[in-house]
Design an enzyme around this catalytic site. Sequence first.
Site, PDB file in Angstrom:
ATOM      1  CB  SER A  97      -3.992   0.197  -3.022  1.00  0.00           C
ATOM      2  OG  SER A  97      -3.659   0.259  -1.655  1.00  0.00           O
ATOM      3  CG  ASP A 232     -10.005   3.937   0.940  1.00  0.00           C
ATOM      4  OD1 ASP A 232      -9.632   3.168   1.848  1.00  0.00           O
ATOM      5  OD2 ASP A 232      -9.455   4.025  -0.162  1.00  0.00           O
ATOM      6  CG  HIS A 260      -8.591   0.329  -0.140  1.00  0.00           C
ATOM      7  ND1 HIS A 260      -7.995   1.565  -0.276  1.00  0.00           N
ATOM      8  CD2 HIS A 260      -7.614  -0.590  -0.415  1.00  0.00           C
ATOM      9  CE1 HIS A 260      -6.724   1.415  -0.621  1.00  0.00           C
ATOM     10  NE2 HIS A 260      -6.472   0.115  -0.715  1.00  0.00           N
TER      11      HIS A 260
END
Length: 282
Positions: A97, A232, A260
């Site tokens: 991320s 996700d 995610h």
Amino acid sequence: MPDATQRADLNGKELCYTDRGDGPAVVFVHGLMSTRHTWDGQIDRLAGSHRVIAPDLFGHGDSAKPSGDYSLGAHAAMLRDLLELLGLPSATLVGHSLGGGIAMQMTYLFPERVDRIVLVSSGGLGREVNPMLRAATLPGSELVLPLLASPWIKGVGDSILRLWSKTGLPAVSPSSTEGWKSFATLSDPAARRAFLATSRSVINSGGQLVSARDRLSNLASRQVMLIWGARDRVIPVSHLNTTLEILPNSRIAVLPRSGHFPHLDEPDRFAAELSGFLLSPV
């Protein structure tokens, strides 16, 4: 296992990190609101063959949360300084991320320090991002977040998760659980300030501000792996597909049951994909 937690003074600020194993160096970089502990399961699997380092980014976990610069460049400089402190000339970076954006920024700023790069549900590869993250950057969120992340709300959420686990209904995914735990850290004022400074440096009400796409060609000569969760809901898997237009030779793994946090949702599959990439010939 022995406690591998270390603390270091980097430019007058305390950095907390995990350092385990021997062999080629791999640095795990966590995402926004998360901590190094999101990588614990992967560290356990990899430390037998690699030296694995996982810092708490400044503003996160047990590391210092000062007022100041929380840009991608500042985080990348921290990673460079940590490698210097540990006497490591270079390492493979695995960034999740926000951590993926930091890994790409470090590769751009300090290319000699990066061997290979693994981007996990990475930021910086497209405009779209979950609406809740966009809302958190709006004016006035400083007043709303303390209420949403209050101990009372956290207690209610924790109770709901416990009750859900006893109903016999499908289990809440590790991604969802980790997302809730991460959000709950915003009850701490210092962590909240760091979150707002970090998020506003890369996100606004329209989505992700910072794009690495115009610099992706710099990675063309490197070994790159992209890992994404097919489910996700924070950063869509479509960002992976558009990235392949620029980096067609990247190694790809889409984990079908993952959200995610694919390293939590499908840890064994993730570890197998990562190990295969790390052991592949240069």
